[in-house]
Design an enzyme around this catalytic site. Structure first.
Site, short mmCIF file in Angstrom:
data_model
loop_
_atom_site.label_atom_id
_atom_site.label_comp_id
_atom_site.label_asym_id
_atom_site.label_seq_id
_atom_site.Cartn_x
_atom_site.Cartn_y
_atom_site.Cartn_z
CD GLU A 91 -2.92 -1.25 2.24
OE1 GLU A 91 -4.15 -1.19 2.10
OE2 GLU A 91 -2.36 -1.46 3.35
CD GLU A 144 -3.51 -6.47 3.79
OE1 GLU A 144 -2.85 -5.43 3.89
OE2 GLU A 144 -3.58 -7.12 2.71
#
Length: 257
Positions: A110, A130
């Site tokens: 990210e 995740e």
């Protein structure tokens, strides 16, 4: 040198190295806050025009959120500017390059996605894993990745958590260049040097227009919109210096103002 980072200024370029190699450069709240302060300084310093962010060692750019720290029951708060001081920095005005020298997972990916360019070594691996640990990529991964590579390509990564090598990242479109292992930072500096040949005011204007044009429903509306940085450019010294240097057949002496 900070507690969790190393910073180096070379001319107009700031290099920020995440320095937690023992944790594969994973970030906990204090490291995120430290990087946030660094990029606050970068934005405020008129002598800094381009930044490069990378990770210490050759194993990892950043493994993302420090899950070991989180599992120990420590606070889960994040710095206001997000992972690496970048994923939540919505009004960033200067170019940032990610030099990915190993794994960029979760929050690490990210961070890279929030940069303007990604230069990856051949051993780089990218993923949003995740869901495999009961989480979701909520620091921009679920929003930025589909915008950068298209919905179906993004969902192929998001819904599987699979690891994508650097070469595939280049094919998908989120990596700008793949270089041999150990050369990501050198290549990123080469890109930064190309940016330094451009007016910093022009680069700031370009970043704002590219970013904010997505706020408009049509191309026509985006092109007719009023962008504050465009007016800044038109009243800048660089706006005069560029054409003058071209006419005089010399390199421009950019002032960045």
């Amino acid at each position: 040198m900070g507690e969790f980072t190393i910073t180096e200024q070379d001319g107009h370029v700031l290099t920020v190295t995440i320095n937690r190699p023992e944790r594969m450069n994973a970030l906990h709240p204090m490291a995120n806050a430290e990087m946030g302060a660094i990029f606050d300084m970068f934005e405020a310093n008129p002598d800094l025009w381009v930044a490069i962010v990378t990770g210490a060692g050759d194993r990892a750019f950043s493994a993302g959120n420090d899950l070991v720290y989180q599992a120990e029951g420590n606070p889960k708060w994040y710095a206001p500017m997000g992972f690496g001081g970048l994923t939540g920095r919505w009004n960033r005005t200067k170019p940032v390059i990610a030099a990915v020298n190993g794994v960029a997972m979760g929050g690490g990916f990210e961070i890279a996605l929030s940069c303007d360019l990604i230069i990856a070594s051949e051993n780089a691996r990218f993923a949003l894993p995740e869901p495999k640990v009961g989480l979701a990529a909520l620091a921009g991964g679920l929003q930025r990745l589909p915008r950068q590579i298209g919905l179906k390509n993004a969902m192929g990564m998001i819904l599987t958590g699979r690891h994508v090598p650097a070469a595939e990242g280049k094919e998908l479109g989120f990596v700008n260049e793949v270089v041999p292992q150990g050369e990501a930072l050198t290549a990123a500096r080469r890109w930064a040097d190309m940016m330094l040949e451009c007016s910093p005011v022009s680069l700031r204007t370009s970043l704002e227009v590219v970013r904010d044009n997505f706020n408009y429903p049509s191309l026509e509306d985006a092109m007719k919109a009023d962008y504050p940085s465009v007016q800044t450019l038109r009243h800048s010294e660089d706006f005069i210096e560029g054409p003058k240097a071209f006419a005089e057949k010399r390199k421009p002496n950019w002032k960045g103002k």
